[in-house]
Design an enzyme around this catalytic site. Sequence first.
Site, PDB file in Angstrom:
ATOM      1  N   GLY A  20      -1.148  -7.605  -4.654  1.00  0.00           N
ATOM      2  CA  GLY A  20      -1.428  -6.316  -4.026  1.00  0.00           C
ATOM      3  C   GLY A  20      -0.243  -5.377  -4.106  1.00  0.00           C
ATOM      4  NE  ARG A  48      -6.056  -5.946  -3.082  1.00  0.00           N
ATOM      5  CZ  ARG A  48      -5.283  -6.753  -2.380  1.00  0.00           C
ATOM      6  NH1 ARG A  48      -5.055  -6.521  -1.102  1.00  0.00           N
ATOM      7  NH2 ARG A  48      -4.749  -7.815  -2.949  1.00  0.00           N
ATOM      8  CE  LYS A  57       1.953 -11.956   1.188  1.00  0.00           C
ATOM      9  NZ  LYS A  57       0.661 -11.629   0.556  1.00  0.00           N
ATOM     10  N   GLY A  67      -2.353 -13.687  -4.134  1.00  0.00           N
ATOM     11  CA  GLY A  67      -2.478 -15.096  -3.759  1.00  0.00           C
ATOM     12  C   GLY A  67      -3.559 -15.788  -4.572  1.00  0.00           C
TER      13      GLY A  67
HETATM   14  P1  ADP Z   1       2.494  -9.211  -4.039  1.00  0.00           P
HETATM   15  O1  ADP Z   1       1.679  -8.516  -2.975  1.00  0.00           O
HETATM   16  O2  ADP Z   1       2.609  -8.415  -5.284  1.00  0.00           O
HETATM   17  O3  ADP Z   1       2.024 -10.612  -4.269  1.00  0.00           O
HETATM   18  P2  ADP Z   1       4.509  -9.928  -2.082  1.00  0.00           P
HETATM   19  O4  ADP Z   1       3.536  -9.622  -1.020  1.00  0.00           O
HETATM   20  O5  ADP Z   1       4.942 -11.324  -2.235  1.00  0.00           O
HETATM   21  O6  ADP Z   1       4.001  -9.350  -3.487  1.00  0.00           O
HETATM   22  O7  ADP Z   1       5.856  -9.121  -1.861  1.00  0.00           O
HETATM   23  C1  ADP Z   1       5.919  -7.717  -1.847  1.00  0.00           C
HETATM   24  C2  ADP Z   1       7.081  -7.261  -1.006  1.00  0.00           C
HETATM   25  O8  ADP Z   1       8.268  -7.918  -1.373  1.00  0.00           O
HETATM   26  C3  ADP Z   1       7.355  -5.796  -1.140  1.00  0.00           C
HETATM   27  O9  ADP Z   1       6.919  -5.145   0.036  1.00  0.00           O
HETATM   28  C4  ADP Z   1       8.882  -5.732  -1.324  1.00  0.00           C
HETATM   29  O10 ADP Z   1       9.479  -4.763  -0.498  1.00  0.00           O
HETATM   30  C5  ADP Z   1       9.315  -7.120  -0.935  1.00  0.00           C
HETATM   31  N1  ADP Z   1      10.604  -7.548  -1.535  1.00  0.00           N
HETATM   32  C6  ADP Z   1      10.929  -7.560  -2.835  1.00  0.00           C
HETATM   33  N2  ADP Z   1      12.212  -7.951  -3.002  1.00  0.00           N
HETATM   34  C7  ADP Z   1      12.699  -8.199  -1.770  1.00  0.00           C
HETATM   35  C8  ADP Z   1      13.978  -8.622  -1.275  1.00  0.00           C
HETATM   36  N3  ADP Z   1      14.981  -8.845  -2.091  1.00  0.00           N
HETATM   37  N4  ADP Z   1      14.124  -8.760   0.060  1.00  0.00           N
HETATM   38  C9  ADP Z   1      13.085  -8.504   0.882  1.00  0.00           C
HETATM   39  N5  ADP Z   1      11.867  -8.112   0.483  1.00  0.00           N
HETATM   40  C10 ADP Z   1      11.679  -7.942  -0.827  1.00  0.00           C
HETATM   41 MG    MG Z   2       1.686  -8.642  -0.850  1.00  0.00          MG
END
Ligand code: ADP
Ligand code: MG
Length: 395
Positions: free
Chosen positions: A352, A34, A199, A376
Amino acid sequence: MRTIEDLDVAGKRVLVRADLNVPLQDGKITDDGRIRASLPTINALREKGAKVIVCAHLGRPKGEVKPEFSLAPVAERLGGLLGTGVSFATDVVGESAQATASGLADGGVALLENLRFEAGETAKDDAERGAFADRLAALAEVYVGDGFGAVHRRHASVYDVPQRLPHAAGGLIVAEVQVLKKLTEDVERPYAVALGGSKVSDKLGVIDNLLGKADRILIGGGMVFTFLKAQGHEVGKSLLEEDQLDTVRDYLRRAEETGVEFVLPVDIVAATAFAADAEHGVVAADAIPADRLGLDIGPESGRLFAGRLQGTKTVFWNGPMGVFEMEPYSHGTRAVAQGLIDSGAFTVVGGGDSAAAVRTLGFDEGAFSHISTGGGASLEYLEGKTLPGLQALED
Ligand code: ADP
Ligand code: MG
């Protein structure tokens, strides 16, 4: 939207809202994507002789000064990447910020302390947010919105300050919006979307809208378990959103009616604890033991998902397929990342953690058509929502 080409900034103090919300571990930046994404706009303004005052947030200090959320390490990295000293203000709009802003030379760069140390930044109350926006706006003569990762927030630095100063969109926001238009207004089909991450409730919303747009939706990450449960399977101690089960059942039904294909994992890596060294193994998706939690999609699912991306023309991916930060649970994410690359489609990675996953797993960023800095924000754009930070720049 006006861009910085339309602004007269020579010799002026320009407040740039950037997204510098980088992951930190023990005070060290683990992924500076970023920060690097913010460089072109900052450099373009410097070349035009602007005095550049960068503001950004880090984490969620919730309106209090919390040293572990200080932007100081970011100021240092930003300076290193720009190849120039960055004056760091130790407060957001106080004496240090004012002195730092007024002390800048033409072409100089300053960074203010974490915006979210001030409760006014995120306040729901318009007056409280407005009062903080007044003080922030007073530091500069011109505003440039470039923090794409925060444009879905109705926050002072994103939404209120541009209403107080002549403003334009920075290069990052312009580029991000251009890509998102290719995912909404003129999509090349077949269009596949892969969703994962943690999330869950945030991301379920986007499915509602995607059901009318995508041809194929792949579900991984923490969201999987709400889907499996909705199909009547037990999910052990896995992440589960009980109150979303009806929503998910409704999605599955609508998908069947409209011919949208949901692709769910057929196997899961299930562990005894949320830890890299926990006992773990591959189980069928419909047979997760009661004392285990699913931390990745299994190898068969990785192949299945990668296969369902072949033959597509557009792919949007948000959310890691598993807990990629721990090696034993990183393989599903790796398989999907490789699947995007092999598809030859127009591929967009948003989020992110997803962007960080691509980099930390050693993929070449250039192998994807676009890596978005905003998770988001890009999801809400795809949901068809009005994004306050974009709206403020349009007006
Ligand atoms: P992004 O930032 O790409 O939008 P999120 O913030 O929603 O993604 O989620 C990222 C996190 O999700 C990572 O830190 C990962 O460890 C977690 N994650 C992925 N699969 C699982 C799971 N099965 N159980 C718990 N956490 C998970
Ligand atoms: Mg995230």
